[in-house]
Design a protein around this motif. Structure first.
Motif, PDB file in Angstrom:
ATOM      1  N   LYS A  98      29.657  80.174   6.306  1.00 47.99           N
ATOM      2  CA  LYS A  98      28.554  80.007   7.009  1.00 47.99           C
ATOM      3  C   LYS A  98      28.405  80.851   8.276  1.00 47.99           C
ATOM      4  N   LYS A  99      27.420  81.711   8.320  1.00 47.85           N
ATOM      5  CA  LYS A  99      27.207  82.755   9.514  1.00 47.85           C
ATOM      6  C   LYS A  99      26.536  82.093  10.607  1.00 47.85           C
ATOM      7  N   SER A 100      26.808  82.583  11.982  1.00 49.69           N
ATOM      8  CA  SER A 100      26.117  82.166  13.106  1.00 49.69           C
ATOM      9  C   SER A 100      26.659  83.204  14.137  1.00 49.69           C
ATOM     10  N   TYR A 101      26.253  82.995  15.405  1.00 51.93           N
ATOM     11  CA  TYR A 101      26.425  83.748  16.445  1.00 51.93           C
ATOM     12  C   TYR A 101      27.650  83.876  17.009  1.00 51.93           C
ATOM     13  N   SER A 102      28.543  82.755  16.616  1.00 52.53           N
ATOM     14  CA  SER A 102      29.689  82.899  17.227  1.00 52.53           C
ATOM     15  C   SER A 102      30.595  82.483  15.990  1.00 52.53           C
ATOM     16  N   PRO A 103      31.883  82.991  15.968  1.00 50.11           N
ATOM     17  CA  PRO A 103      32.962  82.943  14.865  1.00 50.11           C
ATOM     18  C   PRO A 103      33.277  81.429  14.618  1.00 50.11           C
ATOM     19  N   PRO A 104      33.631  80.996  13.386  1.00 45.16           N
ATOM     20  CA  PRO A 104      34.055  79.480  13.239  1.00 45.16           C
ATOM     21  C   PRO A 104      35.359  79.241  13.533  1.00 45.16           C
ATOM     22  N   TYR A 105      35.830  78.068  13.668  1.00 48.31           N
ATOM     23  CA  TYR A 105      37.047  77.893  13.898  1.00 48.31           C
ATOM     24  C   TYR A 105      37.848  77.657  12.757  1.00 48.31           C
ATOM     25  N   ALA A 106      39.251  78.097  12.804  1.00 50.43           N
ATOM     26  CA  ALA A 106      39.954  78.258  11.552  1.00 50.43           C
ATOM     27  C   ALA A 106      40.728  77.018  11.274  1.00 50.43           C
ATOM     28  N   ILE A 107      40.651  76.538  10.200  1.00 42.30           N
ATOM     29  CA  ILE A 107      41.470  75.109   9.658  1.00 42.30           C
ATOM     30  C   ILE A 107      43.152  75.460  10.053  1.00 42.30           C
ATOM     31  N   GLY A 108      43.769  74.574  10.685  1.00 40.36           N
ATOM     32  CA  GLY A 108      44.939  74.357  11.060  1.00 40.36           C
ATOM     33  C   GLY A 108      45.508  75.350  12.416  1.00 40.36           C
ATOM     34  N   GLU A 109      44.409  75.832  12.907  1.00 41.05           N
ATOM     35  CA  GLU A 109      44.478  76.740  14.171  1.00 41.05           C
ATOM     36  C   GLU A 109      44.031  76.057  15.389  1.00 41.05           C
TER      37      GLU A 109
END
Length: 344
Positions: A66-77
């Protein structure tokens, strides 16, 4: 020195609706760090002092597709956001042990930062609390100051409607507007927050949960400027209450962040008929060296002199991050939400 715990707060799963502490995000103590021997690789070792909890973090809790203006959080990070930290060791000539810095950091107690291009050395000549640098003297303050300066085109005697007027952005906007000679209408979600807005000089302060926004704007409008942090039905009300050529500063829409069926604004034709100027605003687009210098030359001094007043909602420890995030999303926080990891 023996390795010590390096607590972290991790993104665990994509939420549906509101994030759930201990499920959407989790506290983790599995990592350790040796502060004396961990390789710096030309960078700096930072001890985290305070982290900012902000509404926009909910948008990063999404699937990577899912695209947005800021990068997504990564699972487990670890989650990440703006923070204030103390430099413990340095292999970079621009920093030394004992320096305080402002940076975008992962939510963990200790961080080796090799890329220091966006790490700001904090001089704090005004001697304000370090936690202020993730609030009124940090990104929320930058948002209020630059958004108002660039897009409001405010004139003395005009009327502005500010949503989340007791929050870390809205309260600064309201005070800047009052300093500029404007009439300020502002909303918040509790009577306690309404009292705070009155204390900072808001002319018409109301609880949108118990008072009809449409009726308030009919009585005290029309409005020339709308600072939007909530979207939804409140944006709709502001469109009806706007004067011709009014300016709308679209900073956030928190009423929609946790909804599976977004609210459909039904009166968008007002944009055409009233010739409104509507600007979406992301502060990072405007943090040029010139604007950054202007902000840091101005706002910390105003805080130190008591010319800007704000609230901080502090929680202590990285294990409280999930609770703080939920409080912000549900409006239960009272002022700028800050996670205090350490005092020094």
């Amino acid at each position: 020195m023996a390795p010590i715990k390096n607590g972290r707060h991790l993104f665990n799963e994509v939420p549906v609706g509101y994030p759930v502490p201990g499920k959407t995000t989790v506290y983790d103590e599995s990592e350790t760090i040796d502060l004396e021997t961990v390789p710096l690789n030309g960078g700096i070792l930072i001890k985290a002092l305070s982290f900012s909890i902000d509404p926009y973090m909910r948008g990063k809790m999404r699937a990577p597709t899912k695209k947005s203006y800021s990068p997504p959080y990564a699972i487990g990070e670890p989650l990440n956001n703006h923070a204030v930290g103390l430099v413990l060791r340095s292999e970079n000539p621009s920093f030394k042990a004992g320096d305080h810095v402002w940076a975008f950091l992962p939510f963990q107690e200790y961080v080796v930062q090799t890329n220091v291009a966006h790490v700001k050395l904090l001089e704090n000549k005004e001697n304000i609390p370090w936690s202020n640098y993730v609030g009124a003297a940090g990104m929320p303050g930058q948002t209020a100051y630059l958004g108002w300066k660039i897009f409001s085109k405010a004139k003395k005697g005009e009327t502005v409607f500010v949503t989340t007027g007791a929050g870390p952005v809205g309260s600064i906007v309201a005070q800047l507007a009052k300093l500029g000679g404007l009439k300020v209408i502002a909303s918040a979600g509790s009577d306690e927050k309404v009292e705070f807005m009155k204390k900072i000089g808001v002319d018409v302060a109301f609880n949108y949960k118990t008072t009809d926004t449409v009726k308030v704007l009919e009585e005290h409008g029309p409005i020339d400027i709308y600072w939007d942090n909530v979207g939804g039905a409140t944006l709709e009300a502001a469109l009806d209450a706007a004067n011709p050529y009014a300016r709308f500063i679209e900073c956030g829409m928190i009423s929609q962040y946790n909804q599976t069926s977004p609210y459909g604004v039904k009166n968008l034709m007002n944009i055409v008929g009233k010739r409104l100027s509507i600007n979406g605003f992301i502060v990072s687009d405007h943090m040029t060296p010139e604007n950054a210098k202007d902000f840091y030359d101005t706002i910390p001094a105003m805080i130190a002199k008591g010319e800007l007043v704000f609230l901080e909602d502090k929680k202590y420890g990285l294990d409280k991050v999930g609770e703080a995030i939920l409080d912000v999303q549900s409006g239960k926080n009272h002022g700028k939400s800050v996670i205090v990891v350490a005092e020094e």
